[in-house]
Design a protein around this motif. Structure first.
Motif, short mmCIF file in Angstrom:
data_model
loop_
_atom_site.label_atom_id
_atom_site.label_comp_id
_atom_site.label_asym_id
_atom_site.label_seq_id
_atom_site.Cartn_x
_atom_site.Cartn_y
_atom_site.Cartn_z
N VAL A 1 0.95 -1.21 0.05
CA VAL A 1 -0.25 0.07 -0.01
C VAL A 1 0.93 1.33 0.08
CG1 VAL A 1 -1.63 1.41 1.31
CG2 VAL A 1 -1.88 -1.18 0.92
N LEU A 2 1.82 1.24 0.85
CA LEU A 2 2.88 2.53 0.92
C LEU A 2 3.46 2.54 -0.58
CD1 LEU A 2 3.87 4.62 2.71
CD2 LEU A 2 6.01 3.03 2.71
N ALA A 3 3.87 1.42 -1.09
CA ALA A 3 4.57 1.70 -2.47
C ALA A 3 3.69 2.12 -3.39
CB ALA A 3 5.18 0.31 -2.78
N ALA A 4 2.36 1.97 -3.37
CA ALA A 4 1.41 2.42 -4.35
C ALA A 4 0.97 4.10 -4.17
CB ALA A 4 0.06 1.73 -4.03
N GLN A 5 1.48 4.71 -2.90
CA GLN A 5 1.43 6.04 -2.56
C GLN A 5 2.43 6.82 -3.68
OE1 GLN A 5 1.22 6.55 1.43
NE2 GLN A 5 -0.28 5.36 1.77
N PRO A 6 2.04 7.36 -4.66
CA PRO A 6 3.29 8.31 -5.17
C PRO A 6 3.99 9.29 -4.30
CG PRO A 6 1.23 8.03 -6.64
CD PRO A 6 0.98 7.70 -5.25
N PHE A 7 3.44 9.96 -3.57
CA PHE A 7 4.17 11.01 -2.66
C PHE A 7 5.10 10.11 -1.67
CE2 PHE A 7 5.00 13.92 0.84
CZ PHE A 7 5.24 14.96 0.17
N VAL B 1 9.33 10.78 -1.46
CA VAL B 1 10.04 11.14 -0.22
C VAL B 1 10.87 9.86 0.22
CG1 VAL B 1 8.50 12.76 0.54
CG2 VAL B 1 8.39 10.35 1.38
N GLY B 2 10.69 8.69 -0.35
CA GLY B 2 11.60 7.37 -0.08
C GLY B 2 11.21 6.71 1.15
N ALA B 3 9.74 6.58 1.54
CA ALA B 3 9.36 6.22 2.68
C ALA B 3 9.35 4.87 2.62
CB ALA B 3 8.03 6.71 3.25
N GLU B 4 9.57 4.11 3.67
CA GLU B 4 9.54 2.48 3.83
C GLU B 4 9.01 2.24 5.35
OE1 GLU B 4 13.34 0.74 3.48
OE2 GLU B 4 13.55 1.56 1.25
N ILE B 5 8.28 1.23 5.31
CA ILE B 5 7.67 0.71 6.55
C ILE B 5 8.56 -0.30 7.27
CG2 ILE B 5 5.96 -0.58 7.80
CD1 ILE B 5 3.93 0.63 5.94
N SER B 6 9.08 -0.25 8.44
CA SER B 6 10.23 -1.32 8.93
C SER B 6 9.50 -2.00 9.92
CB SER B 6 11.49 -0.51 9.53
OG SER B 6 11.04 0.48 10.58
N ALA B 7 8.45 -1.68 10.46
CA ALA B 7 7.74 -2.49 11.41
C ALA B 7 6.36 -2.14 11.48
CB ALA B 7 8.20 -2.32 12.93
N TYR B 8 5.47 -3.24 11.76
CA TYR B 8 3.88 -3.07 11.47
C TYR B 8 3.15 -4.28 12.35
CZ TYR B 8 -0.39 -2.58 9.45
OH TYR B 8 -2.04 -2.43 8.97
N GLY B 9 2.13 -3.67 12.87
CA GLY B 9 1.40 -4.67 13.31
C GLY B 9 0.95 -4.42 14.81
N ASP B 10 0.07 -5.01 15.50
CA ASP B 10 -0.43 -4.84 17.09
C ASP B 10 -0.53 -3.57 17.47
OD1 ASP B 10 -0.76 -7.70 17.13
OD2 ASP B 10 1.72 -7.83 17.46
N GLY B 11 -1.09 -2.61 16.60
CA GLY B 11 -1.25 -1.28 17.15
C GLY B 11 -0.26 -0.50 16.98
N LEU C 1 -10.32 -0.85 -0.07
CA LEU C 1 -9.18 -0.73 -0.55
C LEU C 1 -8.94 -1.36 -1.80
CD1 LEU C 1 -6.27 0.48 0.00
CD2 LEU C 1 -5.67 -1.58 1.32
N THR C 2 -8.18 -0.93 -2.73
CA THR C 2 -7.92 -1.58 -3.81
C THR C 2 -6.44 -2.07 -3.49
OG1 THR C 2 -9.29 0.04 -5.20
CG2 THR C 2 -7.55 -1.39 -6.44
N THR C 3 -6.55 -3.28 -3.64
CA THR C 3 -5.13 -4.03 -3.29
C THR C 3 -4.21 -3.78 -4.23
OG1 THR C 3 -6.44 -5.45 -1.87
CG2 THR C 3 -3.98 -5.98 -2.30
N PRO C 4 -2.77 -3.38 -4.22
CA PRO C 4 -1.78 -3.14 -5.20
C PRO C 4 -1.87 -4.45 -5.82
CG PRO C 4 -1.19 -1.84 -3.30
CD PRO C 4 -2.55 -2.76 -2.70
N ALA C 5 -1.23 -4.61 -6.98
CA ALA C 5 -0.98 -5.92 -7.51
C ALA C 5 0.24 -6.59 -6.87
CB ALA C 5 -0.66 -5.57 -9.05
N SER C 6 -0.06 -8.05 -6.69
CA SER C 6 1.09 -8.69 -5.98
C SER C 6 2.37 -8.70 -6.87
CB SER C 6 0.55 -10.15 -5.85
OG SER C 6 -0.50 -9.97 -4.88
#
Length: 146
Positions: free
Chosen positions: A13-19, A23-33, A141-146
């Protein structure tokens, strides 16, 4: 009820956001709130004094808050609003935005985020803090292509 997203889906989902890509954003951790977003610091993200622009810090807070909320509400979420306090100028090699849910209902979550600037050597510096509300929405949510 929609299944909660995992780290792989959050990254897609993050990779499908042009902005976010800009800026070069990445998610390094995710889950459980919780969610952690990282952004490499480069000159294009700066302001006139050479520090990271406040808009980049606000973006990091907004997305980290929303991803943390999405980990408990599901992927169909939007920011309801947030406030940010800038504590000191951000400089270094990387920003790290760490967000966590502080309270949630079935349809909304309140989250807190701390943003750190990481130098090449030494300890990370807390540069901003934010709090926000995220709401679940009916739109699928339109799930980005796998």
């Amino acid at each position: 009820m929609t299944a909660l997203p995992d780290l792989d889906l959050a990254r897609k989902v993050l990779a499908a956001q042009p902005f976010s890509v800009l800026v070069g954003a990445e998610i390094s951790a995710y889950g459980d709130g919780a969610a952690t977003l990282v952004i490499p610091i480069r000159p294009e993200l700066g302001q006139q004094f050479g520090y990271v622009h406040g808009g980049v810090l606000a973006y990091a807070a907004d997305n980290a808050l929303t991803y943390a909320a999405g980990s408990v509400l599901g992927p169909n979420v939007l920011t309801g609003g947030f406030s940010i306090t800038y504590l000191r100028p951000a400089a270094g090699v990387r920003l790290r935005a760490e967000a966590r849910v502080t309270g949630a209902t079935r349809r909304q979550a309140v989250c807190h985020c701390e943003i750190y600037a990481e130098p090449e050597h030494g300890e990370p510096v807390l540069v901003a803090a934010a709090q926000g509300t995220t709401r679940a929405v009916e739109r699928e949510l339109t799930t980005p292509a796998s």
